[in-house]
Write a protein that holds these residues in place. Structure first.
Motif, PDB file in Angstrom:
ATOM      1  N   ILE A 153       0.868  -1.192   0.000  1.00  0.00           N
ATOM      2  CA  ILE A 153       0.000   0.000   0.000  1.00  0.00           C
ATOM      3  C   ILE A 153       0.900   1.236   0.000  1.00  0.00           C
ATOM      4  O   ILE A 153       1.720   1.407   0.899  1.00  0.00           O
ATOM      5  N   ASN A 154       0.740   2.086  -1.008  1.00  0.00           N
ATOM      6  CA  ASN A 154       1.477   3.343  -1.057  1.00  0.00           C
ATOM      7  C   ASN A 154       0.710   4.341  -0.191  1.00  0.00           C
ATOM      8  O   ASN A 154      -0.272   4.932  -0.631  1.00  0.00           O
ATOM      9  N   LEU A 155       1.150   4.504   1.058  1.00  0.00           N
ATOM     10  CA  LEU A 155       0.418   5.337   2.015  1.00  0.00           C
ATOM     11  C   LEU A 155       0.385   6.807   1.595  1.00  0.00           C
ATOM     12  O   LEU A 155      -0.623   7.487   1.809  1.00  0.00           O
ATOM     13  N   ASN A 156       1.461   7.296   0.992  1.00  0.00           N
ATOM     14  CA  ASN A 156       1.467   8.688   0.519  1.00  0.00           C
ATOM     15  C   ASN A 156       0.393   8.892  -0.545  1.00  0.00           C
ATOM     16  O   ASN A 156      -0.310   9.907  -0.546  1.00  0.00           O
ATOM     17  N   LYS A 157       0.263   7.928  -1.440  1.00  0.00           N
ATOM     18  CA  LYS A 157      -0.748   8.013  -2.499  1.00  0.00           C
ATOM     19  C   LYS A 157      -2.161   7.962  -1.903  1.00  0.00           C
ATOM     20  O   LYS A 157      -3.060   8.657  -2.368  1.00  0.00           O
ATOM     21  N   VAL A 158      -2.338   7.147  -0.864  1.00  0.00           N
ATOM     22  CA  VAL A 158      -3.649   7.065  -0.190  1.00  0.00           C
ATOM     23  C   VAL A 158      -4.018   8.435   0.375  1.00  0.00           C
ATOM     24  O   VAL A 158      -5.131   8.919   0.179  1.00  0.00           O
TER      25      VAL A 158
ATOM     26  N   ASN B 150     -10.501  12.479   7.950  1.00  0.00           N
ATOM     27  CA  ASN B 150     -10.434  11.376   8.904  1.00  0.00           C
ATOM     28  C   ASN B 150      -9.221  10.475   8.671  1.00  0.00           C
ATOM     29  O   ASN B 150      -9.217   9.326   9.072  1.00  0.00           O
ATOM     30  N   ILE B 151      -8.187  11.016   8.037  1.00  0.00           N
ATOM     31  CA  ILE B 151      -6.928  10.292   7.845  1.00  0.00           C
ATOM     32  C   ILE B 151      -5.814  11.044   8.562  1.00  0.00           C
ATOM     33  O   ILE B 151      -5.706  12.263   8.451  1.00  0.00           O
ATOM     34  N   GLU B 152      -4.992  10.300   9.296  1.00  0.00           N
ATOM     35  CA  GLU B 152      -3.799  10.865   9.926  1.00  0.00           C
ATOM     36  C   GLU B 152      -2.610  10.051   9.451  1.00  0.00           C
ATOM     37  O   GLU B 152      -2.627   8.824   9.540  1.00  0.00           O
ATOM     38  N   TYR B 153      -1.602  10.731   8.955  1.00  0.00           N
ATOM     39  CA  TYR B 153      -0.395  10.029   8.527  1.00  0.00           C
ATOM     40  C   TYR B 153       0.804  10.915   8.786  1.00  0.00           C
ATOM     41  O   TYR B 153       0.980  11.950   8.150  1.00  0.00           O
ATOM     42  N   GLU B 154       1.581  10.548   9.764  1.00  0.00           N
ATOM     43  CA  GLU B 154       2.815  11.243  10.113  1.00  0.00           C
ATOM     44  C   GLU B 154       3.903  10.194  10.253  1.00  0.00           C
ATOM     45  O   GLU B 154       4.162   9.706  11.366  1.00  0.00           O
ATOM     46  N   PRO B 155       4.524   9.787   9.140  1.00  0.00           N
ATOM     47  CA  PRO B 155       5.493   8.688   9.171  1.00  0.00           C
ATOM     48  C   PRO B 155       6.688   8.897  10.111  1.00  0.00           C
ATOM     49  O   PRO B 155       7.284   7.931  10.557  1.00  0.00           O
ATOM     50  N   GLU B 156       6.973  10.166  10.448  1.00  0.00           N
ATOM     51  CA  GLU B 156       8.067  10.423  11.399  1.00  0.00           C
ATOM     52  C   GLU B 156       7.665   9.998  12.809  1.00  0.00           C
ATOM     53  O   GLU B 156       8.508   9.681  13.646  1.00  0.00           O
ATOM     54  N   GLN B 157       6.357  10.008  13.077  1.00  0.00           N
ATOM     55  CA  GLN B 157       5.838   9.669  14.399  1.00  0.00           C
ATOM     56  C   GLN B 157       5.428   8.198  14.513  1.00  0.00           C
ATOM     57  O   GLN B 157       5.630   7.558  15.528  1.00  0.00           O
TER      58      GLN B 157
ATOM     59  N   ARG C  10     -10.015   6.821  10.150  1.00  0.00           N
ATOM     60  CA  ARG C  10     -11.205   6.715  10.996  1.00  0.00           C
ATOM     61  C   ARG C  10     -12.440   6.613  10.112  1.00  0.00           C
ATOM     62  O   ARG C  10     -12.828   7.578   9.461  1.00  0.00           O
ATOM     63  N   ILE C  11     -13.027   5.432  10.103  1.00  0.00           N
ATOM     64  CA  ILE C  11     -14.238   5.179   9.316  1.00  0.00           C
ATOM     65  C   ILE C  11     -15.428   5.566  10.186  1.00  0.00           C
ATOM     66  O   ILE C  11     -15.496   5.190  11.359  1.00  0.00           O
TER      67      ILE C  11
ATOM     68  N   VAL D  43     -11.634   2.140  13.443  1.00  0.00           N
ATOM     69  CA  VAL D  43     -10.358   2.773  13.133  1.00  0.00           C
ATOM     70  C   VAL D  43      -9.488   1.722  12.462  1.00  0.00           C
ATOM     71  O   VAL D  43      -9.328   0.616  12.983  1.00  0.00           O
ATOM     72  N   ALA D  44      -8.948   2.069  11.299  1.00  0.00           N
ATOM     73  CA  ALA D  44      -8.075   1.164  10.563  1.00  0.00           C
ATOM     74  C   ALA D  44      -6.667   1.742  10.549  1.00  0.00           C
ATOM     75  O   ALA D  44      -6.483   2.930  10.262  1.00  0.00           O
ATOM     76  N   LEU D  45      -5.698   0.914  10.896  1.00  0.00           N
ATOM     77  CA  LEU D  45      -4.292   1.293  10.799  1.00  0.00           C
ATOM     78  C   LEU D  45      -3.746   0.577   9.578  1.00  0.00           C
ATOM     79  O   LEU D  45      -3.754  -0.658   9.533  1.00  0.00           O
ATOM     80  N   LEU D  46      -3.320   1.330   8.571  1.00  0.00           N
ATOM     81  CA  LEU D  46      -2.807   0.752   7.339  1.00  0.00           C
ATOM     82  C   LEU D  46      -1.294   0.869   7.331  1.00  0.00           C
ATOM     83  O   LEU D  46      -0.744   1.936   7.649  1.00  0.00           O
ATOM     84  N   PHE D  47      -0.637  -0.212   6.948  1.00  0.00           N
ATOM     85  CA  PHE D  47       0.818  -0.221   6.852  1.00  0.00           C
ATOM     86  C   PHE D  47       1.207  -0.505   5.406  1.00  0.00           C
ATOM     87  O   PHE D  47       0.493  -1.224   4.690  1.00  0.00           O
ATOM     88  N   SER D  48       2.327   0.034   4.974  1.00  0.00           N
ATOM     89  CA  SER D  48       2.739  -0.115   3.576  1.00  0.00           C
ATOM     90  C   SER D  48       2.920  -1.585   3.187  1.00  0.00           C
ATOM     91  O   SER D  48       2.783  -1.926   2.016  1.00  0.00           O
ATOM     92  N   SER D  49       3.175  -2.453   4.133  1.00  0.00           N
ATOM     93  CA  SER D  49       3.345  -3.885   3.865  1.00  0.00           C
ATOM     94  C   SER D  49       2.054  -4.547   3.383  1.00  0.00           C
ATOM     95  O   SER D  49       2.073  -5.674   2.896  1.00  0.00           O
ATOM     96  N   GLY D  50       0.922  -3.846   3.554  1.00  0.00           N
ATOM     97  CA  GLY D  50      -0.369  -4.437   3.199  1.00  0.00           C
ATOM     98  C   GLY D  50      -1.115  -4.948   4.415  1.00  0.00           C
ATOM     99  O   GLY D  50      -2.259  -5.391   4.328  1.00  0.00           O
TER     100      GLY D  50
END
Length: 184
Positions: A115-120, A128-135, A142-143, A149-156
């Motif tokens: 999953i390309n999180l930046n593209k998402v 309702n999306i939070e993405y701070e890869p440094e943190q 948040r659905i 609440v779904a936590l998505l990781f680039s690994s899929g």
């Protein structure tokens, strides 16, 4: 989604809570029930662990309990029955029908693709999306309906939390996969 599509969906933890009695003498149960620990300097309740089904229960003097570590729905009733039986055996007057319900189900799921999180983030551009890869390496989504609440990781890999039943989890997963179509 067919059952085959849910193949990698796995319950990691079920949390349930509610009332089992009007009050519970924590000193009494911790002295009479094996594997029931009380250390009021560290925690305001007793901790009772059972091996089969494997779960931990947090027991409070108010008569409330929190059950955690459960890996399947059927284990909840079985474990609760054991806990109530042990408390009754120790002299605690428990309700005939304890009011304990599931408050949270945590599941893991493997979508099977990177999953390309930046593209998402850029494509969905939702509040309702939070993405701070440094943190934190995952994207938090948040659905609203169902409230998951779904936590998505680039690994899929995906962690879904907040559901009160498996239907909520599956509906949240269906919604998520619909949103991700065309992005991956």
């Amino acid at each position: 989604m067919s059952d085959k599509q849910y193949e990698s969906l796995k319950i990691e933890n079920i949390v349930a809570s509610g009332s089992v009695a009007d009050s519970i003498d924590l000193e009494l149960i911790s002295s009479k029930i094996e594997n029931c620990e009380l250390n009021t300097k560290r925690f305001p309740g007793a901790v009772y662990r059972i091996e089969s089904p494997k779960m931990a229960s947090l027991i409070f003097s108010s008569g409330k309990v929190v059950l955690t570590g459960i890996r399947e729905n059927s284990a909840l009733d079985e474990g609760l029955t054991q806990i109530i039986d042990k408390m009754r055996g120790a002299g605690i007057e428990c309700y005939e029908k304890p009011e304990v319900t599931v408050t949270n189900i945590v599941c893991s799921y493997d979508i099977g693709n990177y999953i390309n999180l930046n593209k998402v983030v850029v494509t969905l551009n939702l509040e309702n999306i939070e993405y701070e890869p440094e943190q934190f390496p995952g994207l938090v989504y948040r659905i609203q309906d169902p409230k998951i609440v779904a936590l998505l990781f680039s690994s899929g890999k995906i962690i879904l939390t907040g559901g009160k039943n498996m239907d909520d989890i599956r509906r949240g997963l269906d919604f998520l996969e619909l949103k991700l179509q065309g992005i991956m």
